[in-house]
Scaffold this motif. Sequence first.
Motif, PDB file in Angstrom:
ATOM      1  N   GLN A 106       0.788  -1.313   0.007  1.00 23.28           N
ATOM      2  CA  GLN A 106       0.188  -0.233   0.112  1.00 23.28           C
ATOM      3  C   GLN A 106       0.985   1.128   0.011  1.00 23.28           C
ATOM      4  OE1 GLN A 106      -2.246  -0.727   3.473  1.00 23.28           O
ATOM      5  NE2 GLN A 106      -3.428  -2.466   2.523  1.00 23.28           N
ATOM      6  N   GLY A 107       1.998   1.413   0.242  1.00 20.37           N
ATOM      7  CA  GLY A 107       2.890   1.976   0.183  1.00 20.37           C
ATOM      8  C   GLY A 107       3.268   2.898   1.375  1.00 20.37           C
ATOM      9  N   LEU A 108       4.285   3.628   1.595  1.00 23.28           N
ATOM     10  CA  LEU A 108       4.781   4.178   3.101  1.00 23.28           C
ATOM     11  C   LEU A 108       4.614   5.889   2.751  1.00 23.28           C
ATOM     12  CD1 LEU A 108       5.752   4.506   6.034  1.00 23.28           C
ATOM     13  CD2 LEU A 108       7.917   4.622   4.718  1.00 23.28           C
ATOM     14  N   GLY A 109       3.683   6.466   3.343  1.00 21.91           N
ATOM     15  CA  GLY A 109       3.544   8.053   3.036  1.00 21.91           C
ATOM     16  C   GLY A 109       3.194   8.429   4.705  1.00 21.91           C
ATOM     17  N   LEU A 110       3.183   9.805   4.564  1.00 18.94           N
ATOM     18  CA  LEU A 110       2.823  10.442   5.779  1.00 18.94           C
ATOM     19  C   LEU A 110       1.528  11.272   5.652  1.00 18.94           C
ATOM     20  CD1 LEU A 110       6.196  12.110   6.629  1.00 18.94           C
ATOM     21  CD2 LEU A 110       5.553   9.766   7.432  1.00 18.94           C
ATOM     22  N   PRO A 111       0.491  10.757   6.037  1.00 20.87           N
ATOM     23  CA  PRO A 111      -0.994  11.302   5.945  1.00 20.87           C
ATOM     24  C   PRO A 111      -1.054  12.594   6.286  1.00 20.87           C
ATOM     25  CG  PRO A 111      -1.202   8.996   6.707  1.00 20.87           C
ATOM     26  CD  PRO A 111       0.232   9.090   6.739  1.00 20.87           C
ATOM     27  N   GLY A 112      -1.421  13.580   5.554  1.00 22.85           N
ATOM     28  CA  GLY A 112      -1.730  15.135   6.025  1.00 22.85           C
ATOM     29  C   GLY A 112      -0.342  15.675   6.242  1.00 22.85           C
ATOM     30  N   SER A 113       0.641  15.146   5.910  1.00 18.90           N
ATOM     31  CA  SER A 113       2.088  15.881   5.856  1.00 18.90           C
ATOM     32  C   SER A 113       2.158  17.181   5.095  1.00 18.90           C
ATOM     33  CB  SER A 113       3.178  14.899   5.682  1.00 18.90           C
ATOM     34  OG  SER A 113       4.469  15.609   5.469  1.00 18.90           O
ATOM     35  N   THR A 114       2.720  18.008   5.948  1.00 24.70           N
ATOM     36  CA  THR A 114       2.868  19.408   5.080  1.00 24.70           C
ATOM     37  C   THR A 114       4.368  19.489   4.566  1.00 24.70           C
ATOM     38  OG1 THR A 114       3.887  20.381   7.167  1.00 24.70           O
ATOM     39  CG2 THR A 114       1.429  20.798   7.015  1.00 24.70           C
ATOM     40  N   ASP A 115       5.295  18.416   4.818  1.00 27.33           N
ATOM     41  CA  ASP A 115       6.462  18.488   4.205  1.00 27.33           C
ATOM     42  C   ASP A 115       6.646  17.556   2.906  1.00 27.33           C
ATOM     43  OD1 ASP A 115       7.810  20.220   6.257  1.00 27.33           O
ATOM     44  OD2 ASP A 115       8.137  18.626   7.669  1.00 27.33           O
ATOM     45  N   TYR A 116       5.919  16.530   3.223  1.00 34.03           N
ATOM     46  CA  TYR A 116       5.914  15.540   1.955  1.00 34.03           C
ATOM     47  C   TYR A 116       4.659  14.919   1.448  1.00 34.03           C
ATOM     48  CZ  TYR A 116      10.659  15.657   3.478  1.00 34.03           C
ATOM     49  OH  TYR A 116      12.032  16.379   3.671  1.00 34.03           O
ATOM     50  N   SER A 117       3.748  15.939   1.288  1.00 30.78           N
ATOM     51  CA  SER A 117       2.480  15.595   0.791  1.00 30.78           C
ATOM     52  C   SER A 117       2.499  15.019  -0.681  1.00 30.78           C
ATOM     53  CB  SER A 117       1.632  16.673   0.853  1.00 30.78           C
ATOM     54  OG  SER A 117       0.263  16.583   0.295  1.00 30.78           O
ATOM     55  N   GLY A 118       2.068  13.964  -0.863  1.00 30.69           N
ATOM     56  CA  GLY A 118       1.952  13.329  -2.203  1.00 30.69           C
ATOM     57  C   GLY A 118       3.067  12.404  -2.311  1.00 30.69           C
ATOM     58  N   HIS A 119       4.205  12.385  -1.491  1.00 31.93           N
ATOM     59  CA  HIS A 119       5.253  11.425  -1.550  1.00 31.93           C
ATOM     60  C   HIS A 119       4.589  10.221  -1.059  1.00 31.93           C
ATOM     61  CE1 HIS A 119       8.931  14.255  -1.755  1.00 31.93           C
ATOM     62  NE2 HIS A 119       7.822  14.917  -2.524  1.00 31.93           N
ATOM     63  N   ARG A 120       5.232   9.080  -1.611  1.00 35.85           N
ATOM     64  CA  ARG A 120       4.816   7.484  -1.074  1.00 35.85           C
ATOM     65  C   ARG A 120       6.021   6.801  -1.570  1.00 35.85           C
ATOM     66  NH1 ARG A 120       0.353   7.061   1.455  1.00 35.85           N
ATOM     67  NH2 ARG A 120      -0.271   4.752   1.778  1.00 35.85           N
ATOM     68  N   VAL A 121       6.264   5.816  -0.570  1.00 36.07           N
ATOM     69  CA  VAL A 121       7.391   4.947  -1.153  1.00 36.07           C
ATOM     70  C   VAL A 121       6.665   3.273  -1.373  1.00 36.07           C
ATOM     71  CG1 VAL A 121       9.426   3.833  -0.057  1.00 36.07           C
ATOM     72  CG2 VAL A 121       8.878   6.022   0.572  1.00 36.07           C
ATOM     73  N   PHE A 122       6.994   3.088  -2.405  1.00 37.09           N
ATOM     74  CA  PHE A 122       6.767   1.763  -2.902  1.00 37.09           C
ATOM     75  C   PHE A 122       7.915   0.806  -3.017  1.00 37.09           C
ATOM     76  CE2 PHE A 122       3.062   4.226  -4.264  1.00 37.09           C
ATOM     77  CZ  PHE A 122       2.067   3.416  -3.781  1.00 37.09           C
ATOM     78  N   ILE A 123       7.825  -0.526  -2.970  1.00 34.57           N
ATOM     79  CA  ILE A 123       8.948  -1.313  -2.993  1.00 34.57           C
ATOM     80  C   ILE A 123       9.219  -2.164  -4.140  1.00 34.57           C
ATOM     81  CG2 ILE A 123       8.962  -1.450  -0.212  1.00 34.57           C
ATOM     82  CD1 ILE A 123       8.122  -4.472  -0.681  1.00 34.57           C
TER      83      ILE A 123
END
Length: 518
Positions: free
Chosen positions: A334-351
């Motif tokens: 499902q990927g690693l992200g930071l929900p609601g992050s102001t720094d990395y909104s839209g960033h998501r780590v897949f493997i």
Amino acid sequence: MPKRDKAAGSYKWGSSHWKDTTWNKVHIAKAVYEYGVHIIHSDTDVTWFNDPLPYFHGEQWSKVHVAMATDALLTQNPVGDVGPELGTSPHWNINTGIYFFRQWPGGLDFYNAWLGWEPRNVGHDQDGFNYLVRGQWFHGDRDMPTAVLPAGTPWDNRYFWAAFSNTTAISFLPASSFGNAYTYVNARLYEKLKHPLYEVHWVWGGKTIESKRQNMRDAMKFHDPPEYYTEPNLISFDLEHMQPPDGYNSWPEPQTERMVRFHVEATNRQLAQAYWAFAAALVANRTLVMPKFLCYCSKNWYQTHACRVNNEPATTFPFVCALSQVMKVKALEQGLGLPGSTDYSGHRVFIREYSYLDNPKVPTRLKQSLLEVVTLEPRPAFVHDPAQLIRKIGPSPRGYGSQVVVHAPLSDVELRALFTLAPFREARVVHIAQPHKLFKGFTRPETQAQFDEEIQKKAAYWCCRTPVDMKAMNASDRMQLSLLPPERHGALPRLGPDSHAQYLQDLGPVVPRTEPVM
């Protein structure tokens, strides 16, 4: 005709819907068998590595009517012996996920006899088959007949006569050539015994579809769409591993607790390195290639002895882990992200799997678009221009791509700026030899806390202790693995009683065992 699948109710292991589906497979196989052909049956969670037809047409199978897979974790066949299982016995549990059904005059009657167990509500198709061929040796029902061993030396048996069909010869497929996730990943039986590998049934290797799919990808045997291999920009990294103590592979069963703790410590150290790699991938918004995690103890759903299941002697530690032994594969997909992050909104780590860059489906131009990152410490003070973080850049010693030496450690702000520079931006693969030395953490405490929370959700647990060790240690059966490095253990979530798990750092000293395992 096969039953229709039930629309109502969830489809899961053990449900009525699931049981009906297993019996439907037998109806379909019988319908095909009526055309006068041999049957090779294969469940959908099976990967074929080689063509088995020449094998089944071999003389070694001439006396056998039905050859079945088992749930065995070892084979009695010695090095080079690729025939039916030596010492085939009706005491063994049979797995109907894989079987070879020869065409012979009594074959259709045998299929009908198997299907005759369906209305008796004995369970799924595998239960019915075990009753049919093992009789009272399945569940000890004295009113049932027993399977019959052929005349000759009992320990040299390669087949037996079915309990309810005593003219049908049943044999077993050796677990080395017709393997499962345990014999393929943990024990590597086919390599050690020099047996050809025909298939792997991905049981004993994680309970979710995602775990099985990951194992197939590790083996480079899963069919993904072309873009899976061509689109991502990647980060890869190396792992530093602990060396096991002397004699570790021959430690006796009473040393299981010491082995478990060493495994968890060694695994946590690997995961702590992955923590920084995931953080770098999040900052760069890139896909992360998993490394080869090493396991020093097998994971299972019931007790292990000397870190092996059912006391099998073949596994050599360490072995390359299935990813599900150390991380939650379903959560990773499902990927690693930071929900609601102001720094990395839209960033998501897949493997991607550890074998990804060895896969011939990945274009050579992607593999060779490489930038290796080497860290240099200490870094100069008061660096304001991201370009000043680069000490030098030159050709990679691999013979392709480039190598860059970077002053470190970096904050997330600096690392993000670094990836905007041409050498990083243009490389499809950025390989970070030591991510824990490159990256020192997030500048904003709230971002750091959120990352800690989200990354720990991806950590798996180890299982399972024996009841004797649980009693001796006053411990649960599980050990919760940690992705957070030791300096951040204060951010680990508390484990409630419902988790049935403990952190390594919360355990007391190892207590010598005072009673044997029964």
